[in-house]
Motif scaffolding. Structure first.
Motif, PDB file in Angstrom:
ATOM      1  N   TYR A  47       0.887  -1.168   0.000  1.00  0.00           N
ATOM      2  CA  TYR A  47       0.000   0.000   0.000  1.00  0.00           C
ATOM      3  C   TYR A  47       0.920   1.211   0.000  1.00  0.00           C
ATOM      4  N   ARG A  48       0.741   2.086  -0.944  1.00  0.00           N
ATOM      5  CA  ARG A  48       1.638   3.235  -1.056  1.00  0.00           C
ATOM      6  C   ARG A  48       1.505   4.179   0.145  1.00  0.00           C
ATOM      7  N   TYR A  49       0.280   4.481   0.532  1.00  0.00           N
ATOM      8  CA  TYR A  49       0.031   5.423   1.625  1.00  0.00           C
ATOM      9  C   TYR A  49      -0.907   4.800   2.650  1.00  0.00           C
ATOM     10  N   VAL A  50      -0.940   5.382   3.840  1.00  0.00           N
ATOM     11  CA  VAL A  50      -1.875   4.927   4.865  1.00  0.00           C
ATOM     12  C   VAL A  50      -3.309   5.049   4.351  1.00  0.00           C
ATOM     13  N   THR A  51      -3.565   6.030   3.525  1.00  0.00           N
ATOM     14  CA  THR A  51      -4.914   6.238   2.983  1.00  0.00           C
ATOM     15  C   THR A  51      -5.305   5.175   1.965  1.00  0.00           C
ATOM     16  N   ASP A  52      -4.335   4.417   1.464  1.00  0.00           N
ATOM     17  CA  ASP A  52      -4.614   3.315   0.533  1.00  0.00           C
ATOM     18  C   ASP A  52      -4.930   2.010   1.258  1.00  0.00           C
TER      19      ASP A  52
END
Length: 136
Positions: A47-52
């Motif tokens: 997952y690239r970002y926590v939001t992903d």
């Protein structure tokens, strides 16, 4: 993700100095040599970002951050920890969601209260720190 170093560490393709892990999350020593005891916590899946991240995966990452942080304070003698996470293409060094844990001691010279730690360069070899910090 095939060319992601953190995915390769998470899968075990790259060994890494594993502090603690479960089926979805891994805490391991950062080899950058910037701070003694610098640990990274990642989801094993990319997952690239926590939001992903799905909410349950993000929760598992933060649960591991808490577990490792408690270990550093209660079992390893640190006074506290700093937790950092960059989640943008502007500041993220590797495109895989990760959380930094920096163990701290009062008077460690890494910065004044209220400031982020300033990297002074690790004094201990990462493998020596690994042996001190790993969790059984």
């Amino acid at each position: 993700m095939e060319d992601c170093a953190f995915c390769n560490i998470g899968s075990g393709e790259i060994k890494g100095l594993r502090i603690c892990e479960n089926d979805r999350v891994l805490a391991f020593m950062d080899l950058a040599g910037d701070y003694d005891g610098h640990i990274l916590v990642i989801p094993k899946e990319h997952y690239r970002y926590v939001t992903d991240c799905p909410e349950d995966v993000a929760r598992d990452v933060w649960s591991m951050v808490r577990k490792v942080s408690k270990h550093l304070i209660e079992d390893c003698g640190y006074d506290g920890i700093d937790i950092m996470s960059a989640n943008s293409p502007v500041s993220q060094s590797l495109p895989h969601f990760h959380v930094h844990i920096i163990p701290r001691k009062i008077g460690d010279g890494l910065g004044n209260p209220g400031q982020w730690p300033v990297p002074a360069g690790a004094k201990e070899d990462v493998r020596v720190m690994y042996e001190k910090l790993k969790m059984e």
